[in-house]
Design a protein around this motif. Structure first.
Motif, PDB file in Angstrom:
ATOM      1  N   ARG A   2       3.726  -2.706  -2.237  1.00 47.38           N
ATOM      2  CA  ARG A   2       4.188  -1.874  -3.354  1.00 47.38           C
ATOM      3  C   ARG A   2       4.500  -0.456  -2.891  1.00 47.38           C
ATOM      4  NH1 ARG A   2       6.924  -0.876  -7.584  1.00 47.38           N
ATOM      5  NH2 ARG A   2       5.892   0.198  -9.267  1.00 47.38           N
ATOM      6  N   LEU A   3       3.727   0.071  -1.945  1.00 42.02           N
ATOM      7  CA  LEU A   3       4.023   1.407  -1.415  1.00 42.02           C
ATOM      8  C   LEU A   3       5.366   1.414  -0.693  1.00 42.02           C
ATOM      9  CD1 LEU A   3       0.554   2.569  -0.074  1.00 42.02           C
ATOM     10  CD2 LEU A   3       1.773   3.408  -2.072  1.00 42.02           C
ATOM     11  N   LEU A   6       8.020   1.689  -3.317  1.00 41.44           N
ATOM     12  CA  LEU A   6       8.099   3.019  -3.917  1.00 41.44           C
ATOM     13  C   LEU A   6       8.688   4.065  -2.975  1.00 41.44           C
ATOM     14  CD1 LEU A   6       4.682   3.122  -5.797  1.00 41.44           C
ATOM     15  CD2 LEU A   6       6.946   2.952  -6.808  1.00 41.44           C
ATOM     16  N   LYS A  21       5.836   8.490  -9.480  1.00 41.13           N
ATOM     17  CA  LYS A  21       5.573   7.054  -9.393  1.00 41.13           C
ATOM     18  C   LYS A  21       4.502   6.754  -8.348  1.00 41.13           C
ATOM     19  CE  LYS A  21       9.977   5.508 -11.133  1.00 41.13           C
ATOM     20  NZ  LYS A  21      11.036   4.536 -11.071  1.00 41.13           N
ATOM     21  N   LEU A  22       4.559   7.453  -7.214  1.00 45.51           N
ATOM     22  CA  LEU A  22       3.530   7.276  -6.182  1.00 45.51           C
ATOM     23  C   LEU A  22       2.166   7.706  -6.705  1.00 45.51           C
ATOM     24  CD1 LEU A  22       5.164   8.423  -2.845  1.00 45.51           C
ATOM     25  CD2 LEU A  22       4.028   6.270  -3.271  1.00 45.51           C
ATOM     26  N   GLN A  24       1.076   7.811  -9.815  1.00 39.60           N
ATOM     27  CA  GLN A  24       0.575   6.854 -10.803  1.00 39.60           C
ATOM     28  C   GLN A  24       0.031   5.598 -10.123  1.00 39.60           C
ATOM     29  OE1 GLN A  24       3.861   6.087 -13.397  1.00 39.60           O
ATOM     30  NE2 GLN A  24       3.612   7.982 -14.552  1.00 39.60           N
ATOM     31  N   TYR A  25       0.785   5.073  -9.180  1.00 27.51           N
ATOM     32  CA  TYR A  25       0.365   3.838  -8.531  1.00 27.51           C
ATOM     33  C   TYR A  25      -0.904   4.039  -7.706  1.00 27.51           C
ATOM     34  CZ  TYR A  25       0.187  -0.246  -5.618  1.00 27.51           C
ATOM     35  OH  TYR A  25      -0.243  -1.373  -4.982  1.00 27.51           O
ATOM     36  N   THR A  26      -0.925   5.073  -6.878  1.00 28.98           N
ATOM     37  CA  THR A  26      -2.085   5.277  -6.003  1.00 28.98           C
ATOM     38  C   THR A  26      -3.335   5.621  -6.803  1.00 28.98           C
ATOM     39  OG1 THR A  26      -1.436   7.579  -5.596  1.00 28.98           O
ATOM     40  CG2 THR A  26      -0.740   5.954  -3.994  1.00 28.98           C
ATOM     41  N   GLY A  28      -4.121   4.655  -9.885  1.00 32.82           N
ATOM     42  CA  GLY A  28      -4.616   3.424 -10.501  1.00 32.82           C
ATOM     43  C   GLY A  28      -5.230   2.476  -9.493  1.00 32.82           C
ATOM     44  N   TRP A  29      -4.594   2.342  -8.344  1.00 29.42           N
ATOM     45  CA  TRP A  29      -5.078   1.430  -7.318  1.00 29.42           C
ATOM     46  C   TRP A  29      -6.426   1.887  -6.763  1.00 29.42           C
ATOM     47  CZ3 TRP A  29      -5.548   1.422  -1.831  1.00 29.42           C
ATOM     48  CH2 TRP A  29      -5.625   0.148  -1.273  1.00 29.42           C
TER      49      TRP A  29
END
Length: 127
Positions: A2-3, A6, A21-22, A24-26, A28-29
């Motif tokens: 996913r990284l 992105l 976007k990075l 938000q994803y990181t 949450g992960w």
């Protein structure tokens, strides 16, 4: 995986949009895996991600003239600017050289990209 999606150099996102976007994803992960012991994994992934971000910026600075202008704004010595701006190596290799100009502090503090290892150390839960 996913990284990688992105941080594709070919997509049409603006840098603030990519950064958001990075983040938000990181966030949450890392919050999901905060119970895991993965300090070393976060540090190596963080280094790889910063290298990838530098490659994105290098790709955006397509022309030598643009590279000169951007590297001068980072207050590097003139010989270093000349050496880096006229580099004919590939994007990934040039991004490694760009490490001395776009430091971790600049990427995280000024440009706003997330630092996975710092966030992990804040939220981790050790037993």
């Amino acid at each position: 995986k996913r990284l990688r999606e992105l941080t594709v150099r070919g997509n049409k996102w603006s840098n603030p949009e990519r950064e958001e976007k990075l983040r938000q994803y990181t966030t949450g992960w890392i919050n999901y895996y905060r119970y895991a012991d993965m300090k070393t994994l976060m540090e190596t992934t963080d280094e790889w991600l910063r290298h990838r971000i530098r490659a994105i910026y290098w790709k955006q600075w397509k022309r030598v003239r643009t590279r000169y202008k951007m590297l001068r704004a980072l207050h590097l010595p003139e010989w270093k600017i000349h050496e880096m701006a006229n580099c004919r190596k590939g994007v990934w290799r040039a991004a490694g050289m760009l490490n001395s100009a776009l430091t971790k502090k600049i990427l995280v503090d000024k440009l706003g990209y997330p630092s996975m290892s710092v966030h992990y150390l804040k939220v981790r839960v050790n037993y």
